[in-house]
Design an enzyme around this catalytic site. Structure first.
Site: not given
Ligand code: PAF
Length: 284
Positions: A38, A62
């Site tokens: 990140h 999700q």
């Molecule tokens: O990759 C992630 O961390 C997540 O799927 C995202 C893109 C932040 C969406 O919640």
């Protein structure tokens, strides 16, 4: 000091305040539990834009597995400390009600063109509908010029690229290379849930992907796939899938020579953790 917003309206009005004065806004969406992967995205965004915004939001829509959602690591203070040296400008760390003021049921789901039904989609039904829903909402709020995502989630960024095209969203998707631990394991927020022994041994996933990259030049795709799956099934590791797909359509490749852009994607389970990885086999 990083300015932290909890509220979409406040963030939006702050952005409108400086939008005409800055050239570009870079945006890195995350679910927190930040690692070097990140931070690389944030540093790149910071370098390439006047203003960089990071979102930290564990998106419930999700997660098809409630246990995975409950166990997802959350520590905002820790994440802010990690972000400090990047000099990111804003962090948006909302509550669920701020992202979904009208509830989490989506009124008009975005058509993902079938890209969401294979690989991750087959093992995590509804996952990409949730990702599409939250990324669309975040893009509406932040309206970035550049959106930064990692190559590790190959299917995810392919689907986001599809949405950007389909909905004519005015943002440029920048995909950054996978960042790996010393042994080759792709960095992920879930790696902390592995025992030290399994984390050390998990370097074999990337080794196997490199093996695939070599073998596919001389052997039929199906043969390479089954050899690789056998290699991945060792000790605590259990592969869910290893697919060799066209990187544009995500459809399985039968004849390697007939495609210009091919990627091998895998998920290997260990100790209840899903470890995702991929390798580009060919890009013309
Ligand atoms: O990759 C992630 O961390 C997540 O799927 C995202 C893109 C932040 C969406 O919640």
């Amino acid at each position: 000091m990083i300015k932290v917003f909890k509220n979409a309206e406040e963030l939006s009005s702050s952005i409108s305040g400086f939008k005409s004065k800055v050239k570009t806004i870079g945006f890195v969406p995350t679910m927190g539990a930040l690692h070097d992967g990140h931070l690389k995205l944030v540093k790149k965004a910071k370098k390439e834009n006047d203003i960089t915004i990071v979102s930290i939001f564990v998106n419930p829509t999700q997660f098809n597995d409630k246990k995975d959602l409950d166990k997802y690591p959350r520590n905002l203070e820790d994440d802010l400390l990690k972000l400090m040296p990047t000099h990111v400008n804003y962090v948006y760390a909302p509550e669920v009600s701020d992202i979904y003021p009208n509830g989490m049921e989506e009124s008009a789901a975005i058509d993902l063109g079938g890209l969401d039904e294979i690989m991750e989609g087959a093992f995590r039904p509804g996952h990409f509908k949730g990702v599409a829903q939250v990324v669309k909402r975040l893009l509406d709020i932040v309206q970035p010029d550049h959106l930064y995502m990692g190559q590790k989630d190959f299917q995810q960024f392919t689907i986001i690229a599809h949405i950007i095209r389909k909905l004519s969203i005015d943002t440029n998707l920048v995909v950054c290379p996978i960042v790996r631990e010393k042994n080759g394991l792709a960095m992920s927020s879930r790696n902390v849930r592995l025992s030290p022994e399994t984390r050390a041994a998990a370097g074999m996933i990337y080794k196997t992907l490199k093996y695939v990259k070599k073998q596919v030049l001389t052997k039929p795709v199906e043969v390479v796939k089954s050899q690789a799956l056998r290699k991945l099934k060792t000790g605590p590791f259990d592969p869910e899938y290893l697919e060799i797909v066209d990187a544009h359509t995500l459809q399985s490749v039968v004849d390697f020579s007939q495609h210009e852009y091919v990627v091998a994607c895998t998920v290997v389970r260990a100790e209840g953790v899903r470890l995702l990885d991929n390798i580009i086999l060919k890009k013309a």
